[in-house]
Scaffold this motif. Structure first.
Motif, mmCIF file in Angstrom:
data_model
loop_
_atom_site.group_PDB
_atom_site.id
_atom_site.type_symbol
_atom_site.label_atom_id
_atom_site.label_comp_id
_atom_site.label_asym_id
_atom_site.label_seq_id
_atom_site.Cartn_x
_atom_site.Cartn_y
_atom_site.Cartn_z
ATOM 1 N N ALA A 197 0.885 -1.173 0.000
ATOM 2 C CA ALA A 197 0.000 0.000 0.000
ATOM 3 C C ALA A 197 0.915 1.214 0.000
ATOM 4 C CB ALA A 197 -0.883 -0.004 1.240
ATOM 5 N N VAL A 198 0.758 2.096 -0.971
ATOM 6 C CA VAL A 198 1.672 3.244 -1.096
ATOM 7 C C VAL A 198 0.888 4.540 -1.282
ATOM 8 C CG1 VAL A 198 3.542 1.847 -2.111
ATOM 9 C CG2 VAL A 198 1.900 3.018 -3.621
ATOM 10 N N ARG A 199 1.591 5.639 -1.040
ATOM 11 C CA ARG A 199 1.030 6.969 -1.302
ATOM 12 C C ARG A 199 1.816 7.617 -2.435
ATOM 13 N NH1 ARG A 199 0.906 7.136 4.622
ATOM 14 N NH2 ARG A 199 -1.219 7.629 5.296
ATOM 15 N N SER A 200 1.159 8.503 -3.161
ATOM 16 C CA SER A 200 1.871 9.287 -4.167
ATOM 17 C C SER A 200 2.847 10.233 -3.466
ATOM 18 C CB SER A 200 0.881 10.080 -5.025
ATOM 19 O OG SER A 200 0.044 10.865 -4.206
ATOM 20 N N VAL A 201 3.952 10.522 -4.126
ATOM 21 C CA VAL A 201 4.958 11.461 -3.616
ATOM 22 C C VAL A 201 4.853 12.720 -4.471
ATOM 23 C CG1 VAL A 201 7.453 11.885 -3.408
ATOM 24 C CG2 VAL A 201 6.515 9.631 -2.844
ATOM 25 N N SER A 202 4.586 13.878 -3.838
ATOM 26 C CA SER A 202 4.386 15.088 -4.643
ATOM 27 C C SER A 202 5.699 15.809 -4.930
ATOM 28 C CB SER A 202 3.411 16.028 -3.945
ATOM 29 O OG SER A 202 3.937 16.409 -2.704
ATOM 30 N N GLY A 203 6.695 15.630 -4.086
ATOM 31 C CA GLY A 203 7.972 16.340 -4.261
ATOM 32 C C GLY A 203 8.987 15.499 -5.019
ATOM 33 N N PRO A 204 10.276 15.777 -4.810
ATOM 34 C CA PRO A 204 11.333 15.049 -5.521
ATOM 35 C C PRO A 204 11.279 13.540 -5.278
ATOM 36 C CG PRO A 204 12.247 16.878 -4.253
ATOM 37 C CD PRO A 204 10.809 16.780 -3.880
ATOM 38 N N ALA A 205 11.631 12.760 -6.319
ATOM 39 C CA ALA A 205 11.698 11.304 -6.165
ATOM 40 C C ALA A 205 12.943 10.910 -5.382
ATOM 41 C CB ALA A 205 11.703 10.640 -7.547
ATOM 42 N N VAL A 206 14.003 11.725 -5.491
ATOM 43 C CA VAL A 206 15.265 11.426 -4.801
ATOM 44 C C VAL A 206 15.447 12.435 -3.670
ATOM 45 C CG1 VAL A 206 17.778 11.341 -5.028
ATOM 46 C CG2 VAL A 206 16.321 10.485 -6.892
ATOM 47 N N ARG A 207 15.670 11.920 -2.485
ATOM 48 C CA ARG A 207 15.955 12.795 -1.333
ATOM 49 C C ARG A 207 17.274 12.369 -0.724
ATOM 50 N NH1 ARG A 207 10.524 14.899 0.383
ATOM 51 N NH2 ARG A 207 9.235 14.167 -1.320
ATOM 52 N N MET A 208 18.038 13.347 -0.231
ATOM 53 C CA MET A 208 19.352 12.994 0.315
ATOM 54 C C MET A 208 19.657 13.743 1.601
ATOM 55 S SD MET A 208 22.069 14.831 -2.233
ATOM 56 C CE MET A 208 21.210 15.175 -3.757
ATOM 57 N N ARG A 209 20.521 13.094 2.399
ATOM 58 C CA ARG A 209 21.044 13.783 3.590
ATOM 59 C C ARG A 209 22.477 13.329 3.803
ATOM 60 N NH1 ARG A 209 20.700 9.977 7.691
ATOM 61 N NH2 ARG A 209 19.175 8.355 7.256
ATOM 62 N N ALA A 210 23.273 14.212 4.382
ATOM 63 C CA ALA A 210 24.652 13.852 4.716
ATOM 64 C C ALA A 210 24.608 12.880 5.886
ATOM 65 C CB ALA A 210 25.434 15.097 5.101
ATOM 66 N N ALA A 211 25.398 11.818 5.847
ATOM 67 C CA ALA A 211 25.399 10.835 6.939
ATOM 68 C C ALA A 211 26.719 10.091 6.937
ATOM 69 C CB ALA A 211 24.275 9.834 6.737
#
Ligand code: C5P
Length: 297
Positions: A283-297
């Motif tokens: 079961a999924v929801r639509s993503v309205s923003g960027p498909a790729v998200r990143m953070r420094a880690a």
């Protein structure tokens, strides 16, 4: 994170997509098909870790993927390294959650994540347009994933323009075996061509923000070609309908199909009803923003 600092290690999520509409307009002189499609990102995502290194290497949780130069994520890294004339490498780890060769753009979203991640890691600061030029050499869905949300794809799928999206709850069903994209396109006949109206209809349906209108506007001109190779397609669609989906469609070149639900709660109920079968369901929801998200880690 300020743009001026470039980290040595990045963690990224790379979302899958479905095609809410996909029309084959005709065959091109270059052997590809002319498309009109509506992409929609969904929150089933792969995770990637990129670490600055001397060489290009990768590991993955997937038993199905090569980890040599034929892997699309590594090819993305090699293509960007060559084009940007960088003498750095990357240690890439891919936690694969999106099924492989499933019509959900899993390989393409990973490739887009690598391009965006390395642009940051190698401190290139390339404009999106330049990354898109590399993206289209890797696969026709890759330019879409540099953006995400709801978008219309034209040409071979690589000419992407943003569309008005709306919140959607979907159920994805995958039969557990891959389908070869080129083989599905190879079965397309002129009888499967259409003129682009169904794509416009879906764009309008999204603009109205009415779930029932989206459900009644679903269309994929590749379904008949894929169904000839995967008889389970019709069974998965019938099961989704029987479990309460408002409308169903194959995504991309398949074999994953999805159902449109009235709400995320109903999507979870539909998924639970299907879980007795041998299929994988989300079961999924639509993503309205960027498909790729990143953070420094
Ligand atoms: O874009 P991608 O490289 O994933 O496409 C895989 C195959 O699908 C192509 O080699 C081609 O056979 C087929 N295809 C097509 N027309 C398109 C996109 C893909 O015929 N617009």
């Amino acid at each position: 994170m300020p743009r001026s600092r470039h980290p040595r290690r990045l963690t990224l999520t790379a979302a899958a997509k479905v095609n809410l509409a996909l029309e084959i307009l005709g065959k091109r002189p270059d052997g590809y098909h002319e498309l009109a499609t509506v992409f929609q990102a969904v929150d089933l995502a792969d995770r990637l870790v990129l670490e600055d290194a001397d060489e290009l290497t990768m590991t993955t949780t997937s038993g199905e993927l090569p980890i040599d130069g034929s892997n699309l994520a590594l090819r993305a890294a090699a293509a960007l390294r060559e084009a940007a004339k960088v003498d750095r490498g990357v240690r890439l780890h891919l936690d694969k959650r999106i099924p492989v060769a499933a019509g959900l753009g899993g390989g393409s979203t990973d490739a887009a994540a690598v391009l965006l991640g390395l642009d940051r890691l190698w401190n290139l600061r390339w404009p999106r347009r330049r990354l898109a030029e590399i993206a289209r050499t890797l696969g026709m869905d890759v330019p879409y994933f540099l953006a995400g949300g709801a978008a219309v794809g034209r040409g071979r799928g690589e000419e992407v323009t943003k569309a008005a999206g709306m919140p959607l709850a979907l159920v994805l069903v995958n039969p557990g075996r891959p389908l070869d994209t080129a083989a599905v396109y190879g079965r397309v006949t002129p009888a499967m061509y259409s003129g682009g109206d169904m794509t416009e209809r879906m764009v309008d349906a999204l603009r109205t923000r009415r779930t029932t209108k989206v459900a009644s506007s679903l269309y994929n001109g590749l379904e008949a070609a894929a169904a000839a190779m995967c008889p389970e397609l019709q069974r998965m669609k019938a099961a989704l309908h029987a479990a309460g989906a408002l409308g169903t469609l194959m995504s991309g070149s398949g074999p994953t199909v999805f159902g449109v639900a009235r709400s995320f709660e109903q999507a979870r109920q539909i998924r639970a009803r299907l879980s007795r079968a041998s299929w994988s369901c989300w079961a999924v929801r639509s993503v309205s923003g960027p498909a790729v998200r990143m953070r420094a880690a």
